[in-house]
Write an enzyme that holds these catalytic residues in place. Structure first.
Site, PDB file in Angstrom:
ATOM      1  N   SER A 153      90.884  59.594  53.662  1.00 23.50           N
ATOM      2  CA  SER A 153      90.780  59.436  52.287  1.00 23.50           C
ATOM      3  C   SER A 153      91.269  57.945  51.762  1.00 23.50           C
ATOM      4  O   SER A 153      92.306  57.630  52.388  1.00 23.50           O
ATOM      5  CB  SER A 153      91.692  60.424  51.514  1.00 23.50           C
ATOM      6  OG  SER A 153      91.694  60.083  50.044  1.00 23.50           O
TER       7      SER A 153
ATOM      8  N   TYR B 230      98.939  64.682  49.147  1.00 23.15           N
ATOM      9  CA  TYR B 230      97.253  64.787  49.871  1.00 23.15           C
ATOM     10  C   TYR B 230      97.190  63.266  50.601  1.00 23.15           C
ATOM     11  O   TYR B 230      96.750  63.335  51.886  1.00 23.15           O
ATOM     12  CB  TYR B 230      96.221  64.697  48.721  1.00 23.15           C
ATOM     13  CG  TYR B 230      95.082  64.567  49.099  1.00 23.15           C
ATOM     14  CD1 TYR B 230      94.480  65.459  49.940  1.00 23.15           C
ATOM     15  CD2 TYR B 230      94.470  63.235  48.661  1.00 23.15           C
ATOM     16  CE1 TYR B 230      92.994  65.401  50.388  1.00 23.15           C
ATOM     17  CE2 TYR B 230      93.103  63.163  49.220  1.00 23.15           C
ATOM     18  CZ  TYR B 230      92.425  64.043  50.114  1.00 23.15           C
ATOM     19  OH  TYR B 230      91.040  64.024  50.514  1.00 23.15           O
TER      20      TYR B 230
ATOM     21  N   LYS C 157      96.658  62.931  54.647  1.00 22.39           N
ATOM     22  CA  LYS C 157      95.380  62.233  55.415  1.00 22.39           C
ATOM     23  C   LYS C 157      95.897  61.089  56.372  1.00 22.39           C
ATOM     24  O   LYS C 157      95.382  61.015  57.580  1.00 22.39           O
ATOM     25  CB  LYS C 157      94.745  61.840  54.299  1.00 22.39           C
ATOM     26  CG  LYS C 157      93.834  62.826  53.708  1.00 22.39           C
ATOM     27  CD  LYS C 157      92.905  63.755  54.713  1.00 22.39           C
ATOM     28  CE  LYS C 157      91.874  64.602  53.944  1.00 22.39           C
ATOM     29  NZ  LYS C 157      90.965  65.328  54.672  1.00 22.39           N
TER      30      LYS C 157
END
Length: 323
Positions: free
Chosen positions: A117, A141, A145
């Site tokens: 991401s 998040y 990643k």
């Protein structure tokens, strides 16, 4: 060769699965259906319902289907929600990747394309990020990643793993009216559902340090994205050395307000968006260069913003109850 697509019944994963099938590559899908839809998986593709946290299920799937490579898309992908649910995010994205890598090593599967991401960059102080831009994620998040990328790097140093990670941000549109984004958190489905229901869409924050005050992002069409996932898989299968990380970026980006203007034009529905508070974990601007991916992974922005909105709106109109 046969490739496993984890999360292959999801919005992006199903497009990747269809891209493989169009290229004549055999595919098997594993998906827990936490956010995916079994009907998104082509009828001729084996489907295994389950989680990548289930090591024995993953190992059995790899061996039973003689898998030679994996595209890893399964995970929890909502940056804003990850601030509220960090442990869930790490369990799904970090522990899930560890479990997958462990099963791959036992099964002798050495090729992996990882769905990363642009959230790994946080809010970079540059107009356009490249793969050399320092990472500084601002949400669990994004951190999960980045940890996933580190796991691939370290496993490759210890084993025969060949890998690459693809960083991108907002994925929109539909490559087929039968494949569409059903996320409760993504901008396009939220806006289009609101319009279809006669509600006024909202913008989360208009006081960011951007030209019009709203967040600026790379918005990329899901079919373009899927095409480069398949290209990365073919390159690894052929034994080509790839960069450890590629940005699948537009190079310029658009703002949320510009998205609203495009939606108004394409749908023919006039509205003035409501301004709501910012969402936690949303950086002001992320726009990435896609030059390396264009060189190695057949990456190109083949769809305009109007194309993205029109394909998403068509899918929403065809599936109003499900989207």
């Amino acid at each position: 060769m046969t490739w496993l697509v984890t999360g292959g019944a999801g919005y992006i994963g199903s497009h990747v699965t269809h891209a493989f099938r169009r290229a004549g590559t055999e595919v098997v899908v594993i998906d827990s259906l936490a956010s995916g839809h079994e009907e998104f998986v082509p009828n001729d593709v084996p489907f295994v319902r389950g989680s990548v946290l289930d090591r024995e299920l993953v190992l059995r799937t790899l061996t039973d289907h003689a898998v030679t490579g994996v595209v890893h898309l399964a995970g929890f992908k909502y940056a804003g929600v990850s601030v509220e649910k960090p442990m869930l995010t790490y369990q799904q994205n970090v522990t899930g990747t560890v479990t997958l890598l462990d099963a791959m090593a036992e099964a002798g599967v050495t090729n992996l394309v990882f769905s990363s991401s642009a959230a790994t960059y946080g809010t970079p102080d540059v107009d356009q990020v490249t793969e050399a831009t320092p990472t500084a994620p601002e949400s669990p998040y994004g951190e999960s990643k980045l940890i996933g990328e580190w796991l691939l790097r370290d496993q490759a140093a210890a084993t025969e793993l060949h890998h690459t990670s693809l960083r991108y941000f907002n994925v929109v549109g539909s490559g087929s009216s039968e494949l569409y984004d059903t996320s409760p958190h993504n901008l396009f489905p939220i806006v289009l559902r609101a319009l279809a229901a006669g509600r006024t869409p909202q913008i989360n924050g208009d006081d960011y340090p951007t030209p019009d005050g709203t967040c600026v992002r790379d918005y990329v069409h899901v079919a373009d994205l899927a095409r480069s996932h398949a290209a990365a898989a073919r390159a690894l299968e052929a034994g080509r050395e790839l960069e450890p990380v590629y940005n699948l970026g537009s190079g310029d980006g658009v703002s949320v307000r510009e998205i609203m203007d495009a939606v108004r034009t394409v749908t023919g529905i006039d509205f003035t968006p409501v301004i709501a508070p910012r969402r936690a974990g949303d950086p002001a601007r992320i726009v990435a260069s896609g030059e390396l991916a264009a060189r190695d992974l057949d990456w190109a922005m083949r769809h305009s913003l109007a194309d993205m909105v029109a394909s998403a709106w068509d899918a929403q109109q065809r599936h109003p109850a499900a989207s």
